[in-house]
Scaffold this active site. Structure first.
Site, mmCIF file in Angstrom:
data_model
loop_
_atom_site.group_PDB
_atom_site.id
_atom_site.type_symbol
_atom_site.label_atom_id
_atom_site.label_comp_id
_atom_site.label_asym_id
_atom_site.label_seq_id
_atom_site.Cartn_x
_atom_site.Cartn_y
_atom_site.Cartn_z
ATOM 1 N N GLY A 162 0.830 -1.210 0.000
ATOM 2 C CA GLY A 162 0.000 0.000 0.000
ATOM 3 C C GLY A 162 0.860 1.254 0.000
ATOM 4 O O GLY A 162 2.094 1.191 -0.043
ATOM 5 N N PHE A 163 0.189 2.381 0.067
ATOM 6 C CA PHE A 163 0.868 3.684 0.033
ATOM 7 C C PHE A 163 1.881 3.803 1.186
ATOM 8 O O PHE A 163 3.084 3.961 0.958
ATOM 9 C CB PHE A 163 -0.216 4.777 0.072
ATOM 10 N N THR A 194 -6.330 -2.875 -2.164
ATOM 11 C CA THR A 194 -6.102 -1.442 -2.435
ATOM 12 C C THR A 194 -4.622 -1.149 -2.694
ATOM 13 O O THR A 194 -4.286 -0.101 -3.232
ATOM 14 C CB THR A 194 -6.603 -0.537 -1.277
ATOM 15 N N GLY A 195 -3.749 -2.058 -2.299
ATOM 16 C CA GLY A 195 -2.312 -1.899 -2.585
ATOM 17 C C GLY A 195 -2.013 -2.266 -4.033
ATOM 18 O O GLY A 195 -2.877 -2.784 -4.741
ATOM 19 N N ASP A 225 -4.404 -12.819 1.767
ATOM 20 C CA ASP A 225 -5.237 -12.103 2.725
ATOM 21 C C ASP A 225 -4.850 -12.624 4.109
ATOM 22 O O ASP A 225 -4.916 -13.838 4.346
ATOM 23 C CB ASP A 225 -6.710 -12.418 2.410
ATOM 24 N N LYS A 262 -13.171 -6.838 8.795
ATOM 25 C CA LYS A 262 -12.474 -8.099 9.085
ATOM 26 C C LYS A 262 -10.974 -7.908 9.235
ATOM 27 O O LYS A 262 -10.347 -8.493 10.108
ATOM 28 C CB LYS A 262 -12.751 -9.112 7.969
ATOM 29 N N TYR A 290 -14.843 1.551 9.205
ATOM 30 C CA TYR A 290 -13.435 1.924 9.412
ATOM 31 C C TYR A 290 -13.211 2.378 10.854
ATOM 32 O O TYR A 290 -12.326 1.859 11.539
ATOM 33 C CB TYR A 290 -13.082 3.043 8.437
ATOM 34 N N TYR A 300 -4.107 -7.900 24.141
ATOM 35 C CA TYR A 300 -2.935 -8.770 23.981
ATOM 36 C C TYR A 300 -1.755 -8.251 24.800
ATOM 37 O O TYR A 300 -0.971 -9.038 25.346
ATOM 38 C CB TYR A 300 -2.537 -8.892 22.491
#
Ligand code: UDP
Length: 325
Positions: free
Chosen positions: A13-14, A38-39, A59, A96, A150, A164
């Protein structure tokens, strides 16, 4: 110190591709995992010939953690659609990758005893009622609006990272990235800077959603990467804002880009996007204090570099730059 083995999700990606560049250039081994939703391969093409770089097209949701035998020193979770038109188009993928995807990446870090970084966002503040936004502001988020995939995805991501850290003592970090721009953004990703540049280059009107008085604070990519790298070196587990505190209205941005491109355009006012934040500006005192970091690239300078990049690539097909749902 030996070179490190680093895993970066969203590495094509960007932002991810610039992070891959940095760590490869420092002599580390970098594994980049990206499903290319999107990358783009073109962002990492120059790295594919490097022995120290490995690209896995996958993925992370469907990753079998037991098949991973490597011992990563650092794990970065950057994979996620991030521009509003992208996450409107990919709502379930966005939820997800920030929930199940974050858990997978945390499991890898836990298994390897690696340092972990989660890229969160200024969107966790929603349409903020205070400005500038400090990390201890809890935000004003619509949990069921179109942006919630988002905003809430990232808020859940932050929650599981902290869980975590607290339960398994994973060495985690959370950064909240404010609007960032620069080379390798997609000209058709729908965000305001690529949209305006593409419209100016094609002689089209500049589309402004709402009255253009909403504000954003734009950080140039090299400044952000410096901040991310420094973040990995400190021992701090609560969120840290990374962004440029200089605030502009969208109308001011439109003016500035017309000046830089030397092109005049008419402005086409379109209906405001639902839940579009009216103001956004980071308080970066925490980053300044902990990281001794602050942006150094002025908006005009960064935009000139970005324009040069966009002028060097082919213009995508018409109609692809719409930021509407
Ligand atoms: N925007 C605009 N015209 C465009 C694209 C975006 O007026 O062609 C506005 C958008 O409504 C928002 C701001 O610019 O108020 C920044 O939008 P962007 O999509 O870049 O990112 P956001 O900060 O909303 O995630």
């Amino acid at each position: 110190m030996r070179n490190k083995l680093i895993l970066i999700s969203g590495g094509a990606g960007f932002i991810g591709s610039h992070l891959c560049d940095y760590y490869v250039s420092e002599g580390n081994n970098v594994w980049c995992i990206d499903n290319l939703c999107t990358g783009r391969i073109s962002n990492i093409e120059h790295l594919l010939k490097e022995q120290k770089f490995k690209f896995i097209e996958a993925d992370i949701i469907s990753l079998d953690i037991n098949s991973i035998k490597e011992h990563f020193d650092m794990v970065f979770h950057l994979a996620s659609p991030a521009s509003p038109p992208d996450y409107f188009r990919l709502p379930l993928e966005t939820l997800k990758v920030n929930s199940l995807g974050t858990e997978k990446m945390l499991e890898i870090a836990r298994k390897c005893n690696a340092k972990f970084l989660f890229s969160s966002t200024s969107e966790v503040y929603g349409d903020p009622l205070v400005s500038p936004q400090k990390e201890d502001y809890w935000g004003n988020v619509n949990p069921v609006g179109p942006r919630s995939v988002y905003d809430e995805g990232k808020r859940y991501g932050e929650a599981i990272v902290m869980a975590y850290h607290r339960k398994y003592r994973v060495d985690t970090r959370i950064i909240r990235i404010f609007n960032t721009y620069g080379e390798r953004m997609r000209l058709d990703d729908g965000r305001v800077i690529p949209n305006f540049i593409s419209q100016l280059l094609q002689g089209n009107p500049l589309t402004i959603y709402g009255d253009g008085r909403q504000t954003r604070s734009f950080c140039y990519i090299s400044d952000l990467i410096n901040g991310i790298v420094k973040m990995m070196e400190i021992d701090f587990h609560f969120p840290v804002n990374l962004g440029n505190p200089e605030e502009f209205t969208i109308l001011q941005l439109a003016e500035l880009l017309q000046k830089i491109t030397g092109k005049k355009a008419i402005i086409q006012f379109l209906p405001a996007l639902e839940d579009d934040p009216k103001q956004r500006r980071p308080d970066i005192s925490r980053a300044k204090q902990l990281l001794n970091w602050q942006p150094v690239v002025q908006l005009e300078e960064g935009l000139r570099k970005t324009l040069k990049y966009f002028q060097s690539i082919p213009i995508p097909s018409p109609g692809a730059d719409k930021g509407v749902k």
